[in-house]
Design a protein around this motif. Structure first.
Motif, mmCIF file in Angstrom:
data_model
loop_
_atom_site.group_PDB
_atom_site.id
_atom_site.type_symbol
_atom_site.label_atom_id
_atom_site.label_comp_id
_atom_site.label_asym_id
_atom_site.label_seq_id
_atom_site.Cartn_x
_atom_site.Cartn_y
_atom_site.Cartn_z
ATOM 1 N N VAL A 1 0.850 -1.187 0.000
ATOM 2 C CA VAL A 1 0.000 0.000 0.000
ATOM 3 C C VAL A 1 0.888 1.240 0.000
ATOM 4 O O VAL A 1 1.823 1.334 0.802
ATOM 5 C CB VAL A 1 -0.916 0.009 1.236
ATOM 6 C CG1 VAL A 1 -1.759 1.278 1.271
ATOM 7 C CG2 VAL A 1 -1.812 -1.224 1.234
ATOM 8 N N PRO A 2 0.654 2.191 -0.907
ATOM 9 C CA PRO A 2 1.501 3.390 -0.970
ATOM 10 C C PRO A 2 1.444 4.185 0.333
ATOM 11 O O PRO A 2 0.420 4.227 1.014
ATOM 12 C CB PRO A 2 0.898 4.196 -2.131
ATOM 13 C CG PRO A 2 0.142 3.197 -2.936
ATOM 14 C CD PRO A 2 -0.366 2.189 -1.964
ATOM 15 N N ARG A 3 2.550 4.818 0.657
ATOM 16 C CA ARG A 3 2.587 5.701 1.821
ATOM 17 C C ARG A 3 1.835 6.992 1.516
ATOM 18 O O ARG A 3 1.615 7.350 0.359
ATOM 19 C CB ARG A 3 4.034 6.028 2.201
ATOM 20 C CG ARG A 3 4.884 4.822 2.573
ATOM 21 C CD ARG A 3 6.225 5.291 3.142
ATOM 22 N NE ARG A 3 6.894 6.191 2.215
ATOM 23 C CZ ARG A 3 7.742 5.796 1.278
ATOM 24 N NH1 ARG A 3 8.011 4.503 1.122
ATOM 25 N NH2 ARG A 3 8.326 6.674 0.476
ATOM 26 N N GLY A 4 1.476 7.696 2.566
ATOM 27 C CA GLY A 4 0.712 8.923 2.391
ATOM 28 C C GLY A 4 1.452 10.009 1.642
ATOM 29 O O GLY A 4 0.834 10.870 1.007
ATOM 30 N N ASP A 5 2.789 9.996 1.700
ATOM 31 C CA ASP A 5 3.568 11.044 1.044
ATOM 32 C C ASP A 5 3.988 10.664 -0.375
ATOM 33 O O ASP A 5 4.694 11.422 -1.036
ATOM 34 C CB ASP A 5 4.813 11.377 1.873
ATOM 35 C CG ASP A 5 5.723 10.163 2.073
ATOM 36 O OD1 ASP A 5 5.287 9.032 1.771
ATOM 37 O OD2 ASP A 5 6.862 10.351 2.537
ATOM 38 N N GLU A 6 3.562 9.502 -0.859
ATOM 39 C CA GLU A 6 3.909 9.086 -2.213
ATOM 40 C C GLU A 6 2.915 9.650 -3.223
ATOM 41 O O GLU A 6 1.734 9.842 -2.919
ATOM 42 C CB GLU A 6 3.944 7.561 -2.310
ATOM 43 C CG GLU A 6 5.118 6.933 -1.590
ATOM 44 C CD GLU A 6 5.185 5.435 -1.813
ATOM 45 O OE1 GLU A 6 6.098 4.978 -2.514
ATOM 46 O OE2 GLU A 6 4.314 4.726 -1.279
ATOM 47 N N ASP A 7 3.411 9.905 -4.424
ATOM 48 C CA ASP A 7 2.574 10.448 -5.490
ATOM 49 C C ASP A 7 1.707 9.331 -6.060
ATOM 50 O O ASP A 7 2.216 8.376 -6.648
ATOM 51 C CB ASP A 7 3.453 11.053 -6.585
ATOM 52 C CG ASP A 7 2.631 11.799 -7.627
ATOM 53 O OD1 ASP A 7 1.473 12.142 -7.329
ATOM 54 O OD2 ASP A 7 3.157 12.039 -8.733
ATOM 55 N N THR A 8 0.415 9.430 -5.865
ATOM 56 C CA THR A 8 -0.517 8.402 -6.339
ATOM 57 C C THR A 8 -1.685 9.059 -7.069
ATOM 58 O O THR A 8 -1.870 10.279 -7.012
ATOM 59 C CB THR A 8 -1.072 7.569 -5.171
ATOM 60 O OG1 THR A 8 -1.740 8.446 -4.242
ATOM 61 C CG2 THR A 8 0.039 6.821 -4.453
#
Length: 210
Positions: free
Chosen positions: A74-81
């Motif tokens: 699961v992507p981290r909150g600070d990653e560009d998604t």
């Protein structure tokens, strides 16, 4: 047209319901096989009995290969998604749109908003998303499906070309605004109505009441 979509519904009879279930299972396994060939899903050994049970999701960033698999996280909150509304999948849009229309919609989802109109420059279109001028036809389709609204500058045709444009002029880009509420409608009904009207008029157009 390179895509035909219909609403899949099972009848009340047990035999036809069983056939419907088998077809859905076949489609699901076919999709898993395609994802596995692109190293997005890890399946069991080829020709094994339970190959499609307990499959494993792999990373979406092309880091997996036949030499080794990188498991999805699961992507981290600070990653560009990119957040894709769930209705894009549950209302059938992922199946009803062409590949070009999906690419155009994802570009709009990334670059535009529902609050205001925004221009998407050719540098963004080509440089960030690798999309050619052919995307203008896909954008017209999305407008006909009421997934986006387009504000065109005076003198610009629907296909993206200009009337009376000179080499020294400075053209303005179309402005796009998202209409994500359009995703709540059944995709097959919307697309069918728009395509039928387009076939009659010879150009993309929104169906009345659609």
């Amino acid at each position: 047209m390179d895509l035909v979509t219909v609403s899949a519904k099972s009848s009340g009879s047990s035999a036809q319901a069983s056939a419907y279930t088998r077809n859905k299972l076949r489609q699901f396994r076919s999709a898993l096989g395609l994802l596995a060939r692109n190293h997005v899903v890890d399946l069991g050994k080829l020709r094994s009995v339970n190959r499609y049970e307990g499959f494993r999701l792999l990373s979406e960033d092309a880091s997996s290969s036949s030499a080794g698999a990188v498991e999805y996280r699961v992507p981290r909150g600070d990653e560009d998604t990119l957040n894709i509304p769930f209705q894009f999948f549950t209302r059938g849009w992922v199946h009803a749109l062409t590949k070009s229309e999906i690419a155009a919609f994802l570009m709009c989802l990334q670059m535009a908003s529902e609050e205001e109109y925004r221009s998407i420059s050719w540098k963004e279109r080509a440089g960030l998303f690798g999309l050619s001028r052919d995307v203008y036809d896909a954008m017209q389709a999305l407008e006909a499906y009421r997934l986006i609204n387009i504000m065109r500058p005076r003198g610009r045709r629907e296909d993206g070309t200009w009337r009376g444009f000179s080499s020294g002029g400075q053209p303005f880009s179309n402005k796009i605004r998202l209409n994500l509420r359009g995703l709540w409608r059944p995709a097959h009904e919307v697309v069918e109505a728009a395509v039928m009207k387009t076939a009659v008029l010879g150009k993309w157009s929104r169906p009345l009441g659609g």
